[in-house]
Design a protein around this motif. Structure first.
Motif, PDB file in Angstrom:
ATOM      1  N   THR A  33       0.847  -1.196   0.000  1.00 42.82           N
ATOM      2  CA  THR A  33       0.000   0.000   0.000  1.00 42.82           C
ATOM      3  C   THR A  33       0.875   1.236   0.000  1.00 42.82           C
ATOM      4  O   THR A  33       1.771   1.362   0.824  1.00 42.82           O
ATOM      5  CB  THR A  33      -0.905   0.018   1.251  1.00 42.82           C
ATOM      6  N   ARG A 190      -7.240  -5.920   3.531  1.00 39.84           N
ATOM      7  CA  ARG A 190      -6.024  -5.781   2.721  1.00 39.84           C
ATOM      8  C   ARG A 190      -5.034  -6.914   3.065  1.00 39.84           C
ATOM      9  O   ARG A 190      -4.493  -7.575   2.181  1.00 39.84           O
ATOM     10  CB  ARG A 190      -5.397  -4.410   3.002  1.00 39.84           C
ATOM     11  N   LEU A 195      -4.255  -7.213  -0.902  1.00 29.53           N
ATOM     12  CA  LEU A 195      -4.602  -6.163  -1.862  1.00 29.53           C
ATOM     13  C   LEU A 195      -3.422  -5.241  -2.141  1.00 29.53           C
ATOM     14  O   LEU A 195      -2.584  -5.003  -1.277  1.00 29.53           O
ATOM     15  CB  LEU A 195      -5.723  -5.281  -1.317  1.00 29.53           C
ATOM     16  N   THR A 196      -3.410  -4.698  -3.329  1.00 27.71           N
ATOM     17  CA  THR A 196      -2.484  -3.635  -3.696  1.00 27.71           C
ATOM     18  C   THR A 196      -3.291  -2.341  -3.672  1.00 27.71           C
ATOM     19  O   THR A 196      -4.358  -2.263  -4.278  1.00 27.71           O
ATOM     20  CB  THR A 196      -1.936  -3.870  -5.116  1.00 27.71           C
ATOM     21  N   MET A 197      -2.779  -1.338  -2.966  1.00 27.97           N
ATOM     22  CA  MET A 197      -3.635  -0.190  -2.718  1.00 27.97           C
ATOM     23  C   MET A 197      -2.879   1.138  -2.759  1.00 27.97           C
ATOM     24  O   MET A 197      -1.735   1.227  -2.358  1.00 27.97           O
ATOM     25  CB  MET A 197      -4.267  -0.388  -1.330  1.00 27.97           C
TER      26      MET A 197
END
Ligand SMILES: Nc1ncnc2c1ncn2[C@@H]1O[C@H](COP(=O)(O)OP(=O)(O)O)[C@@H](O)[C@H]1O
Ligand SMILES: [Mg+2]
Length: 277
Positions: A33, A190, A195-197
């Motif tokens: 992130t 996440r 997740l990529t954020m």
């Protein structure tokens, strides 16, 4: 693992004569992130919109998930926009008042159709993941609180399994205690899903909670960037230091609603040199 999913190099954006982003460069690795912080008007949302392809760059490179966003075809962009989900700041204005929550989530899965029945299980699963009850799918947006609507917006963004999630000021409209719950929720999801954020906020303490790396934007220029601990414990640029000083919740704070409230109430007290951890 950790392949680069976003690569932005020397990005410039103009709106007429206004030069809103200047030579912005950064990369983002899968499963990480990046936090983007800066005061209002610094260009954060413009950066987000350039990434999803709704604001055109004047020059530079924007590659996301293997796509050259600046030179993509219409059809490539349509597909790409499903893979790159933006969670909005104000879910009330983006949730249709005439659709049930179930219909809204179904519409995300199957644009233009919104048939709930074939997607029921997935919708219930996502409502539960964001801390709501599956039975809430039959209700309308006005029946929910601001925090609950933000949970729904998170579910709507994530239900399509996006490769990149962009959260733009998603807690700004919420009370401080609700903010922390939403951040905890997002961080938990996440971590679970990897997740990529890109996480955008004008509030450095909020960015600290969820980011691995931080970009500090000042008038369209990245004035500082680095791992989150470095930005908080050893800020190099005066602007970053001024954000830290202006922000009673940082540095070294842990996200706990009570601690956060206590910090806020002490905000008027002048601080000495910050002690870390
Ligand atoms: N569509 C637009 N047309 C003209 N100027 C814009 C437009 N969108 C944003 N701006 C200007 O670009 C600057 C950066 O805006 P924005 O990216 O929304 O900043 P932030 O999200 O950090 O508050 C501001 O000066 C804003 O007024
Ligand atoms: Mg903005």
């Amino acid at each position: 693992m950790n392949e680069t999913i976003v690569n932005v190099a020397n990005l410039n954006v103009h709106f007429g004569s206004a030069h809103v982003l200047r030579d912005v460069s950064f990369a983002l690795a899968t499963g990480t992130t990046i936090g983007v912080v800066g005061e209002s008007g610094s260009g954060k949302s413009t950066l987000a919109k350039t990434l999803v392809g709704t604001v055109p760059a004047s020059d530079g490179e924007v590659w996301v998930d293997g796509l050259d966003v600046r030179h993509a075809t219409r059809r490539q962009l349509a597909d790409y926009r499903r893979r790159t989900q933006m969670i909005p700041q104000d879910p009330f204005s983006s949730l249709s008042p005439r659709r049930t929550i179930g219909q809204t989530l179904a519409e995300a899965i199957e644009p233009g159709r919104g048939r709930v029945r074939p997607h029921r299980e997935r919708i219930v699963d996502w409502l539960e993941r964001v801390g709501l009850a599956g039975s809430m799918m039959d209700r309308y947006p006005h029946e929910f609180s601001g925090g609950q609507r933000q949970r729904i917006a998170i579910a709507r963004g994530l239900i399509v399994d996006p490769t990149l999630v962009i959260a733009d000021e998603i807690t700004s409209a919420l009370d401080v205690s609700v903010q922390s719950q939403i951040l905890e929720l997002l961080a938990e999801i996440r971590d679970t899903l990897g997740l990529t954020m890109m996480f955008i906020s004008h509030n450095l303490a909020v960015v600290q909670r969820v980011s691995d790396e931080v970009l500090v934007l000042y008038r369209g220029v990245v004035v500082e960037r680095g791992p989150v601990a470095q930005i908080f414990n050893d800020p190099k640029h005066w602007y970053t230091r001024s954000l830290l000083e202006a922000d009673p919740g940082s540095p070294g704070f842990t996200l706990d609603a009570t601690a956060l409230d206590a910090e806020r109430s002490m905000a008027s007290t002048p601080r000495g040199k910050a002690s870390h951890q």
